[in-house]
Design a protein around this motif. Structure first.
Motif, PDB file in Angstrom:
ATOM      1  N   LYS A  81       0.845  -1.177   0.000  1.00 33.26           N
ATOM      2  CA  LYS A  81       0.000   0.000   0.000  1.00 33.26           C
ATOM      3  C   LYS A  81       0.892   1.241   0.000  1.00 33.26           C
ATOM      4  N   VAL A  82       0.340   2.345  -0.500  1.00 31.81           N
ATOM      5  CA  VAL A  82       1.124   3.562  -0.671  1.00 31.81           C
ATOM      6  C   VAL A  82       0.435   4.732   0.016  1.00 31.81           C
ATOM      7  N   VAL A  83       1.228   5.501   0.753  1.00 36.01           N
ATOM      8  CA  VAL A  83       0.795   6.799   1.264  1.00 36.01           C
ATOM      9  C   VAL A  83       1.541   7.857   0.463  1.00 36.01           C
ATOM     10  N   ILE A  84       0.811   8.701  -0.239  1.00 40.41           N
ATOM     11  CA  ILE A  84       1.404   9.715  -1.098  1.00 40.41           C
ATOM     12  C   ILE A  84       1.722  10.938  -0.253  1.00 40.41           C
ATOM     13  N   ALA A  85       2.983  11.377  -0.284  1.00 36.32           N
ATOM     14  CA  ALA A  85       3.449  12.426   0.627  1.00 36.32           C
ATOM     15  C   ALA A  85       4.226  13.488  -0.139  1.00 36.32           C
ATOM     16  N   PRO A  86       3.555  14.513  -0.675  1.00 37.46           N
ATOM     17  CA  PRO A  86       4.286  15.573  -1.365  1.00 37.46           C
ATOM     18  C   PRO A  86       5.147  16.392  -0.411  1.00 37.46           C
TER      19      PRO A  86
END
Length: 370
Positions: A81-86
């Protein structure tokens, strides 16, 4: 949101090249279940990746979005799973993409709040159905306090007094988050949102928030590098580096830091969730780490992880096989990297170094295997 009901352990990906499937599979093979993914080091089609231009958000850049989706597909193929963190938002360009200058505009001008809300609405609409996405981490390590008159690691009374003065203004981080989350919920009612605390996501910087956000699908994230004077890159440059465990400058005083002090410091976000009624499984340590070449690094990682074990918390170590900076790439051991590592960066080529399980990485690897 069910993904976050039980403890999830993973790593951070802050690479200069978009990670390939081998990279994600290697992280999954260790036992990780998620990756916190930043894209701001990737080559952008325009000035700023995905944003186009952090000075004036014009809409998502389609070429960059296609690249991001391709990377999400690779992570999904590996079972992560991915947590998108700009690292950047409109009015808050990441300092390393901004000539080393801290960009405070987001915390001075509400027009950038609206542009940030527009950006996240657009991105959520594009990604809401992607099976890899486990959360949107709205911005990495915000610091509205930095130029707003609040000292880092101030005492709780001072932080609360500062927030009472700033509440409703442009440095009101919870209010900013409420606006952005509301924009996301216009197009995506279900994907969890992860919120970093202020002062670079410091573990003591949730403490001044009067209450959590009303949205039930919110995760609260802190980062752990304290005592920074001992764990960070500048310590390696000192004639005699600060030792861990040992006495280290922190919050204007010399303090002894060891496992007990780490536990005491990390108690602060737990006090906040207990006082506000946030379930423990909605608290995340989104980053933690130390310079791998420091003699006390493995002990520091063990001390931090021991606290997180006892609290059964979500976490992601910093960082996994970073291809632009070796400082916290624990699989590289404690030696300097060879010149070919830096040559690959200069040539914009893939990282050429093999990775091995090392003493420094063992506190993390052992827990990922569980």
């Amino acid at each position: 949101m069910d993904f976050w009901d039980s403890p999830r352990h993973g790593g951070n990906s802050f690479n200069r090249l978009p990670p390939d499937g081998v990279y994600f599979q290697a992280l999954a093979d260790y036992g990780a279940s998620w990756v916190r993914l930043s894209y701001d080091k990737w080559a952008p089609a325009q000035r700023d990746f995905l944003l186009g231009d952090a000075d004036q958000y014009p809409g998502l850049v389609n070429a960059d979005l296609a690249q991001l989706i391709e990377v999400l597909d690779r992570a999904h193929q590996a079972g992560l799973k991915v947590v998108i963190a700009p690292l950047s938002l409109p009015g808050m360009r990441w300092s390393q993409n901004n000539g080393g200058v801290f960009d405070d505009r987001l915390w001075q001008d509400r027009r950038y709040w609206q542009q940030s809300a527009d950006f996240w609405r657009d991105l959520a609409l594009a990604l809401r159905d992607h099976p890899a996405v486990a959360a949107y981490n709205l911005i990495n390590e915000p610091a509205p306090e930095k130029q707003g008159g609040l000292a880092e690691h101030a005492d709780l009374e001072t932080m609360r007094t500062w927030y009472a003065r700033e509440q409703g203004g442009t440095r009101d981080l919870p209010a900013f988050y409420r606006q952005v989350v509301a924009a996301i919920r216009e197009v995506d009612p279900t994907t969890p949102v992860m919120l970093d605390a202020g002062w670079y996501a410091a573990a003591d910087a949730l403490s001044y928030w009067p209450q959590p956000l009303p949205d039930p699908r919110v995760l609260y994230s802190v980062h752990m590098y304290e005592p920074y004077a001992a764990t960070s890159a500048p310590n390696l440059l000192r004639a005699t580096p600060y030792a861990y465990p040992g006495k280290v400058p922190f919050a204007g005083a010399q303090q002894r830091w060891d496992g007990a002090r780490v536990a005491q410091y990390l108690k602060q976000p737990f006090d906040w969730i207990a006082a506000t009624g946030v379930p423990r499984n909605r608290l995340v340590v989104g980053e933690f780490g130390c310079m791998r070449r420091l003699p006390g690094c493995a002990q520091y990682l063990e001390d931090v992880l021991s606290v997180l074990d006892r609290k059964q918390l979500h976490w992601a170590f910093y960082s996994f096989r970073e291809d632009s900076w070796d400082g916290m790439d624990y699989e590289l051991g404690t030696d300097k990297v060879p010149w070919r590592y830096w040559q690959a960066i200069d040539k914009d080529e893939p990282d050429p170094l093999p990775r091995l399980s090392t003493e420094a990485f063992e506190p993390i690897a052992r827990r990922l295997r569980k």
